[in-house]
Design a protein around this motif. Structure first.
Motif, short mmCIF file in Angstrom:
data_model
loop_
_atom_site.label_atom_id
_atom_site.label_comp_id
_atom_site.label_asym_id
_atom_site.label_seq_id
_atom_site.Cartn_x
_atom_site.Cartn_y
_atom_site.Cartn_z
N GLU A 191 0.83 -1.20 0.00
CA GLU A 191 0.00 0.00 0.00
C GLU A 191 0.87 1.26 0.00
O GLU A 191 0.58 2.22 -0.71
CB GLU A 191 -0.95 0.02 1.19
N ASP A 192 1.95 1.24 0.75
CA ASP A 192 2.86 2.39 0.78
C ASP A 192 3.49 2.61 -0.59
O ASP A 192 3.65 3.75 -1.04
CB ASP A 192 3.95 2.19 1.83
N ALA A 193 3.84 1.52 -1.27
CA ALA A 193 4.42 1.63 -2.61
C ALA A 193 3.41 2.26 -3.57
O ALA A 193 3.76 3.11 -4.39
CB ALA A 193 4.85 0.25 -3.12
N CYS A 194 2.17 1.86 -3.46
CA CYS A 194 1.12 2.40 -4.32
C CYS A 194 0.94 3.90 -4.09
O CYS A 194 0.88 4.69 -5.04
CB CYS A 194 -0.19 1.65 -4.10
N LEU A 195 0.85 4.30 -2.83
CA LEU A 195 0.68 5.72 -2.51
C LEU A 195 1.90 6.53 -2.96
O LEU A 195 1.75 7.66 -3.45
CB LEU A 195 0.44 5.89 -1.01
N ARG A 196 3.10 5.97 -2.82
CA ARG A 196 4.32 6.65 -3.27
C ARG A 196 4.31 6.84 -4.79
O ARG A 196 4.54 7.94 -5.29
CB ARG A 196 5.56 5.85 -2.86
N GLU A 197 4.02 5.76 -5.52
CA GLU A 197 4.00 5.85 -6.99
C GLU A 197 2.94 6.83 -7.46
O GLU A 197 3.16 7.60 -8.40
CB GLU A 197 3.77 4.47 -7.60
N LEU A 198 1.78 6.81 -6.83
CA LEU A 198 0.70 7.73 -7.18
C LEU A 198 1.16 9.18 -7.03
O LEU A 198 0.97 10.00 -7.94
CB LEU A 198 -0.52 7.45 -6.30
N LYS A 199 1.79 9.49 -5.91
CA LYS A 199 2.28 10.85 -5.67
C LYS A 199 3.39 11.22 -6.65
O LYS A 199 3.39 12.32 -7.22
CB LYS A 199 2.78 10.98 -4.23
N GLU A 200 4.36 10.31 -6.87
CA GLU A 200 5.48 10.60 -7.76
C GLU A 200 5.02 10.85 -9.19
O GLU A 200 5.53 11.74 -9.87
CB GLU A 200 6.48 9.44 -7.76
N GLU A 201 4.06 10.07 -9.67
CA GLU A 201 3.67 10.14 -11.08
C GLU A 201 2.58 11.15 -11.37
O GLU A 201 2.43 11.57 -12.52
CB GLU A 201 3.25 8.75 -11.57
N THR A 202 1.78 11.53 -10.36
CA THR A 202 0.63 12.41 -10.63
C THR A 202 0.55 13.63 -9.71
O THR A 202 -0.24 14.53 -9.98
CB THR A 202 -0.69 11.64 -10.49
N GLY A 203 1.29 13.64 -8.62
CA GLY A 203 1.19 14.70 -7.63
C GLY A 203 0.01 14.53 -6.70
O GLY A 203 -0.15 15.29 -5.75
N ASN A 253 -4.58 9.41 1.42
CA ASN A 253 -4.16 8.82 2.70
C ASN A 253 -4.21 7.31 2.69
O ASN A 253 -3.48 6.66 3.43
CB ASN A 253 -5.03 9.36 3.83
N GLN A 254 -5.11 6.77 1.88
CA GLN A 254 -5.19 5.31 1.83
C GLN A 254 -5.83 4.86 0.53
O GLN A 254 -6.54 5.61 -0.13
CB GLN A 254 -5.96 4.74 3.01
N VAL A 255 -5.52 3.64 0.17
CA VAL A 255 -6.13 2.95 -0.95
C VAL A 255 -6.46 1.54 -0.46
O VAL A 255 -5.93 1.08 0.55
CB VAL A 255 -5.20 2.90 -2.18
N GLU A 256 -7.34 0.88 -1.18
CA GLU A 256 -7.74 -0.48 -0.81
C GLU A 256 -7.28 -1.46 -1.89
O GLU A 256 -7.33 -1.14 -3.08
CB GLU A 256 -9.27 -0.57 -0.69
N TYR A 297 -7.26 0.49 -5.30
CA TYR A 297 -8.18 1.50 -5.78
C TYR A 297 -8.42 2.54 -4.69
O TYR A 297 -8.23 2.28 -3.51
CB TYR A 297 -9.51 0.88 -6.24
N GLY A 298 -8.84 3.71 -5.16
CA GLY A 298 -9.15 4.79 -4.25
C GLY A 298 -9.98 5.83 -4.96
O GLY A 298 -10.22 5.73 -6.17
N PHE A 299 -10.43 6.82 -4.21
CA PHE A 299 -11.30 7.85 -4.76
C PHE A 299 -10.73 9.22 -4.43
O PHE A 299 -10.26 9.46 -3.32
CB PHE A 299 -12.71 7.70 -4.18
N ALA A 300 -10.76 10.10 -5.43
CA ALA A 300 -10.26 11.46 -5.28
C ALA A 300 -11.42 12.44 -5.32
O ALA A 300 -12.48 12.14 -5.90
CB ALA A 300 -9.27 11.77 -6.40
N GLU A 301 -11.22 13.58 -4.73
CA GLU A 301 -12.25 14.63 -4.77
C GLU A 301 -12.47 15.09 -6.21
O GLU A 301 -11.59 14.98 -7.06
CB GLU A 301 -11.82 15.81 -3.90
N LYS A 302 -13.66 15.62 -6.48
CA LYS A 302 -14.02 16.00 -7.85
C LYS A 302 -13.13 17.10 -8.41
O LYS A 302 -12.97 17.22 -9.61
CB LYS A 302 -15.48 16.41 -7.93
N ASP A 303 -12.51 17.90 -7.54
CA ASP A 303 -11.64 18.98 -8.01
C ASP A 303 -10.15 18.63 -7.95
O ASP A 303 -9.29 19.50 -8.07
CB ASP A 303 -11.91 20.26 -7.22
N ALA A 304 -9.84 17.34 -7.78
CA ALA A 304 -8.44 16.91 -7.68
C ALA A 304 -7.69 17.20 -8.98
O ALA A 304 -8.12 16.81 -10.06
CB ALA A 304 -8.38 15.42 -7.37
#
Length: 141
Positions: free
Chosen positions: A54-66, A70-73, A95-102
């Motif tokens: 899960e930490d790897a997923c959150l790290r890659e998400l931040k690195e590649e998209t900004g 806080n969590q994904v499932e 998977y996870g969900f982002a706010e509509k204005d993300a």
């Protein structure tokens, strides 16, 4: 921690399937390098030896998209024998969900990042079209 094995073993990656909460748009990145250079894909990458999936997923998400979540499932593991031309790779999809204005932007090895409507997805790298289809089916869409 060092391990030595006599037999080949697969590599492990994580993929982030992120949807906007109100529009169900899917977050994709345009790959900056091979394989599938200039093709769209789910954000993701290889798991480092000292991190949890899960930490790897959150790290890659931040690195590649900004995008910072806080969590994904965990959704599912994809293990097709030829899903990646580089080597045998197992991908753990979260998977996870982002706010509509993300807002997102490409970073690291992603040339671009953008939101796409599920019925207007571009051609996707690897088996990511299958992953998205499976997830949306599970959601009942």
């Amino acid at each position: 921690m060092t391990h030595t094995y006599k037999y080949p073993r697969p590599a492990v990656t994580v993929d982030a399937l992120i949807l906007k909460k109100t529009t169900a748009e899917v977050l994709l990145v345009k790959r900056a390098g091979k394989p599938f250079k200039d093709c769209w894909a789910l954000p993701g990458g290889f798991v480092e030896m000292d991190e949890l999936l899960e930490d790897a997923c959150l790290r890659e998400l931040k690195e590649e998209t900004g995008l910072v979540l806080n969590q994904v499932e965990q959704f599912q593991v994809y293990d097709g024998l030829e899903r990646d031309p580089r080597e045998r790779i197992l991908s753990v999809v979260f998977y996870g969900f982002a706010e509509k204005d993300a807002e997102v932007k490409g970073g690291d090895d992603a040339a671009e990042a953008a939101w796409f409507k599920p019925d207007e997805l571009p051609e996707l790298a690897f088996d990511h079209a299958t992953i998205i289809r499976d997830f949306l089916k599970r959601l009942g869409q």
